[in-house]
Design an enzyme around this catalytic site. Structure first.
Site, PDB file in Angstrom:
ATOM      1  N   SER A 257       0.706  -1.014   0.018  1.00  0.00           N
ATOM      2  CA  SER A 257      -0.021  -0.041  -0.006  1.00  0.00           C
ATOM      3  C   SER A 257       0.836   1.453  -0.040  1.00  0.00           C
ATOM      4  CB  SER A 257      -0.854   0.011   1.266  1.00  0.00           C
ATOM      5  OG  SER A 257      -0.134   0.275   2.517  1.00  0.00           O
ATOM      6  N   LYS A 258       0.227   2.287  -0.053  1.00  0.00           N
ATOM      7  CA  LYS A 258       1.019   3.613  -0.101  1.00  0.00           C
ATOM      8  C   LYS A 258       1.716   3.983   1.377  1.00  0.00           C
ATOM      9  CE  LYS A 258       0.766   7.687  -2.648  1.00  0.00           C
ATOM     10  NZ  LYS A 258       1.087   7.190  -3.695  1.00  0.00           N
ATOM     11  N   ARG A 259       0.959   3.538   2.289  1.00  0.00           N
ATOM     12  CA  ARG A 259       1.282   3.552   3.726  1.00  0.00           C
ATOM     13  C   ARG A 259       2.734   2.672   4.031  1.00  0.00           C
ATOM     14  NH1 ARG A 259      -2.839   2.777   7.283  1.00  0.00           N
ATOM     15  NH2 ARG A 259      -1.590   0.876   8.449  1.00  0.00           N
ATOM     16  N   ALA A 261       4.664   2.033   1.380  1.00  0.00           N
ATOM     17  CA  ALA A 261       5.699   2.601   0.678  1.00  0.00           C
ATOM     18  C   ALA A 261       6.306   3.821   1.567  1.00  0.00           C
ATOM     19  CB  ALA A 261       5.225   3.228  -0.516  1.00  0.00           C
ATOM     20  N   ASP A 262       5.738   4.486   2.386  1.00  0.00           N
ATOM     21  CA  ASP A 262       5.915   5.581   3.182  1.00  0.00           C
ATOM     22  C   ASP A 262       6.958   4.949   4.341  1.00  0.00           C
ATOM     23  OD1 ASP A 262       4.888   7.383   2.108  1.00  0.00           O
ATOM     24  OD2 ASP A 262       3.121   7.687   3.068  1.00  0.00           O
TER      25      ASP A 262
END
Ligand code: GLU
Length: 503
Positions: A257-259, A261-262
């Protein structure tokens, strides 16, 4: 091995975000097929989704591919015999093919308003039915539909999926996939803005560009049967299809997810090619890593250069099962490829990292003697300036307390520093073979551990506790610098010892 002569393959990203490992791996596999068969690798920009369009994405793809060494033969920037290679520049073609399907009874004009479609969706959701177009415009007589189109009424063109029977499509690594036609929606082919959807554009372009093998993400498996229908409706020969494995989180549980990736980025890891490049991963390592996420040669060999991959890649050994992203593996491959570089090559690649870290004057020639000291000690290239920046600073500023070895008082440390300085001052040069024996003798004489004495000298001359090997580092620093930094250490320890005595 893709037999049958030169393959024409393509990487066809949508410019909606930065190049990530999912796209880059697809590009890599396509590139390998092209190079292995003496065929062509085509870059096609699928920019028909204007809502998600990001203007810098295309450049990012190109920069990323070039950095990885995946140069294309035809593409938007270099042209080619089947251009243009940006779909928005090919818009007229798609309408023509969509209208051809309408004329042949394989597609139809649909005038349903967004409001009607939204209501339909809502009803289907309430009844827990899959979202599907209900065929409302399917039976409008062709002449009437044509009239309404000519009168300027907003419309789309939909595929007229057969209501009966089934379709079987074939994926090289997944085998036959059979789907009942009643489960396939009447997908939109041409949108109301006149641009094609992916489904129409991919089929038309792959045909017109004479693509022989389509290697793409598994997210297209769902609409793969529709694409089969389109080829058959047009009467075109199909390419070889391969749907690549998906990537999962490092835990193996679920998609990234984008999370996630962070979180990766905070740990100096990333799925974006631009980040991996900025962190100082080698393109060789990234290619090696990506290649083995979804493919293997013999389940044993792990080190591959791009040339090895060109020689050894085979479509048959692609794995359909999802692959968990493993950053430890990336670091492992990075280590292997850093060690494998010619020192001069590594020196050249390190230059920008030194420039960025605040050493703008450093050249590859300056770095060449240092490379042997750090080549086995760094993982990412951006670690090199932290480890070896002291060679290029006019001065270092050790913390006085760090000059005091474990188990000694500041006064004792001062004594060690004075004795070491005296040894070094008495020597004609600071070559490793000149300095090491007398400094080891000093350790003996003082009855200390080598770690204590050399640790002090290390902090004194490098300003840091962790450094490349001490004697080789001093040799590169040169006699003047070593003596000057040792004298500075003596002064710092004098002050510290006085403060200690006064306290
Ligand atoms: N534009 C599509 C994507 O980015 C391309 C898929 C394909 O390779 O056909 O997913």
């Amino acid at each position: 091995m893709p037999a049958d002569g030169p393959a024409r393959v393509r990487f066809a990203p949508s410019p909606t975000g930065w190049l990530h490992i999912g796209g880059a791996r697809a590009a890599l596999y396509n590139f390998l097929v092209a190079r292995q068969t003496g065929g062509q690798f085509i870059l096609r920009i699928e920019d028909t989704d204007r809502k998600r369009f990001q203007p810098q994405a295309e450049q990012d793809f190109m920069d990323g591919l070039r950095w990885l060494g995946l140069e294309w033969d035809e593409g938007p920037d270099k042209g080619g015999p089947y251009g243009p290679y940006r779909q928005t520049e090919r818009a007229h073609l798609y309408r023509q093919y969509a209208e051809q399907l309408v004329e042949q009874g394989h597609a139809y004009y649909c005038f349903c308003s967004p409001e009607r479609l939204a209501k339909l969706r809502e009803e289907q959701r309430r009844k827990k039915l899959p979202p599907r177009y209900d065929g409302h415009c399917r039976h409008i007589p062709p002449e009437e539909a044509k009239r309404r189109v000519e009168a300027g009424e907003p419309h789309v063109i939909r595929f007229k999926t057969p209501r009966e029977g089934s379709i079987t499509v074939h994926d090289l690594i997944r085998g036959d996939i059979t789907v009942a036609n009643k489960d396939i929606d009447d997908y939109i082919l041409l949108k109301s803005d006149g641009l094609p959807t992916y489904h129409l554009a991919v089929v038309v372009d792959d045909h017109l560009m004479r693509i022989t093998h389509v290697l793409r993400g598994a997210e297209w498996l769902g609409t793969f049967p529709l694409h089969g229908h389109l080829y058959r409706a047009f009467g075109w020969p199909e390419p070889v299809w391969v749907h690549l494995s998906t990537f999962l989180k490092p835990s193996g549980k679920g998609k990234i997810s984008k999370r996630d990736a962070d979180v990766f980025r905070k740990g100096h890891k990333s799925v974006l090619i631009r980040d991996l490049r900025a962190f100082g991963y080698l393109p060789e390592a990234v290619n090696n890593w990506m290649a083995l996420m979804g493919w293997s040669y013999d389940d044993r060999t792990e080190f591959f250069t791009l040339d090895d991959l060109i020689a050894k890649f085979s479509l048959e050994r692609l794995k359909p099962s999802p692959a968990a992203v493993n950053f430890k593996k990336l670091d492992h491959f990075q280590g292997l490829h850093v060690r494998a570089l010619e020192p001069g090559d590594l020196a050249r690649r390190l230059v920008p990292f030194f420039h960025r870290a605040g050493y703008p004057q450093v050249t590859a020639a300056d770095l060449l003697p240092i490379v042997p000291l750090i080549q086995t000690r760094i993982t990412t290239l951006d670690e090199a300036p932290q480890m070896a920046g002291f060679f290029f600073r006019p001065q270092v500023s050790p913390k006085p307390e760090e000059l005091v070895p474990k188990g000694l008082t500041p006064a004792q440390a001062l004594e060690v520093a004075r004795r070491a300085l005296a040894v070094l001052e008495a020597l004609p040069d600071v070559r490793a073979e000149t300095t090491e024996p007398p400094l080891r003798a000093l350790v003996e004489e003082l009855g200390l551990h080598a770690r204590q004495v050399f640790g002090l000298i290390r902090v004194a001359v490098t300003g840091q506790r962790v450094s490349p090997p001490l004697f080789e580092s001093m040799e590169i620093l040169g006699r003047e610098t070593v003596l000057q930094r040792m004298r500075q250490a003596v002064t710092l320890l004098e002050t510290l010892a006085q403060q200690e005595a006064a306290a």
